[in-house]
Design a protein around this motif. Structure first.
Motif, short mmCIF file in Angstrom:
data_model
loop_
_atom_site.label_atom_id
_atom_site.label_comp_id
_atom_site.label_asym_id
_atom_site.label_seq_id
_atom_site.Cartn_x
_atom_site.Cartn_y
_atom_site.Cartn_z
N ALA A 20 0.89 -1.06 0.09
CA ALA A 20 -0.06 0.09 0.06
C ALA A 20 0.81 1.36 0.05
O ALA A 20 0.48 2.21 -0.67
N MET A 21 2.08 1.22 0.81
CA MET A 21 2.73 2.60 0.72
C MET A 21 3.61 2.56 -0.60
O MET A 21 3.57 3.63 -1.18
N ALA A 22 3.97 1.50 -1.06
CA ALA A 22 4.61 1.57 -2.36
C ALA A 22 3.85 2.22 -3.66
O ALA A 22 4.31 2.78 -4.60
N SER A 23 2.55 1.97 -3.42
CA SER A 23 1.50 2.38 -4.54
C SER A 23 1.33 3.84 -4.35
O SER A 23 1.02 4.53 -5.22
N ARG A 24 1.77 4.39 -3.12
CA ARG A 24 1.58 5.83 -2.88
C ARG A 24 2.74 6.73 -3.30
O ARG A 24 2.74 7.76 -2.90
N VAL A 25 3.76 6.24 -3.59
CA VAL A 25 5.14 7.05 -3.73
C VAL A 25 5.82 6.46 -4.80
O VAL A 25 5.81 5.49 -5.47
N GLU A 26 6.57 7.56 -5.49
CA GLU A 26 7.37 7.29 -6.78
C GLU A 26 8.76 7.92 -6.58
O GLU A 26 8.72 9.01 -6.24
N ILE A 27 9.73 7.29 -7.09
CA ILE A 27 11.25 7.66 -6.68
C ILE A 27 11.69 7.78 -8.14
O ILE A 27 11.84 7.04 -8.83
N ALA A 28 12.04 9.21 -8.59
CA ALA A 28 12.68 9.31 -9.72
C ALA A 28 14.15 9.79 -9.59
O ALA A 28 14.22 10.48 -8.68
N ARG A 29 15.04 9.23 -10.13
CA ARG A 29 16.59 9.46 -10.17
C ARG A 29 17.15 10.57 -11.30
O ARG A 29 16.54 10.11 -12.46
N THR A 30 17.80 11.30 -11.17
CA THR A 30 18.33 12.24 -12.08
C THR A 30 19.59 11.40 -12.63
O THR A 30 19.86 10.39 -12.32
N ASP A 31 20.08 12.06 -13.67
CA ASP A 31 21.46 11.36 -14.30
C ASP A 31 22.64 11.15 -13.29
O ASP A 31 23.30 10.04 -13.72
N TYR A 32 22.63 11.88 -12.28
CA TYR A 32 23.30 11.82 -11.42
C TYR A 32 23.25 10.91 -10.05
O TYR A 32 23.86 10.62 -9.33
#
Length: 81
Positions: A20-32
């Motif tokens: 349930a927690m994972a469905s409410r969060v998004e992690i995007a990483r930059t090129d660095y």
């Protein structure tokens, strides 16, 4: 605190599972590799922050948790006291 209120607080189920927690969060990483955490609420943000830290510093985070609980010597040997 009245005893009945205390009992209700202790018996309240935790509605937030990892899925349930994972469905409410998004992690995007930059090129660095810098993580940017987008979450629906503060609890999901904390989950995302912990997940990003464990990806980046997995062993260091795990050792810190065991060390802060005072159980480091149990897993690393008597000389770690």
């Amino acid at each position: 605190m009245p005893p009945i209120l205390f009992a209700l607080l202790l018996s309240a189920p935790n509605p937030d599972s990892a899925a349930a927690m994972a469905s409410r969060v998004e992690i995007a990483r930059t090129d660095y590799g810098v993580p940017h955490i987008y979450a629906d609420d503060l609890a999901a943000m904390g989950f995302g922050l912990g997940y990003a830290q464990s990806e980046d510093y997995g062993e260091v985070v795990a050792r810190g948790l065991v060390r802060s609980r005072g159980e480091y010597a149990r897993y690393m040997g008597h000389d770690s006291i």
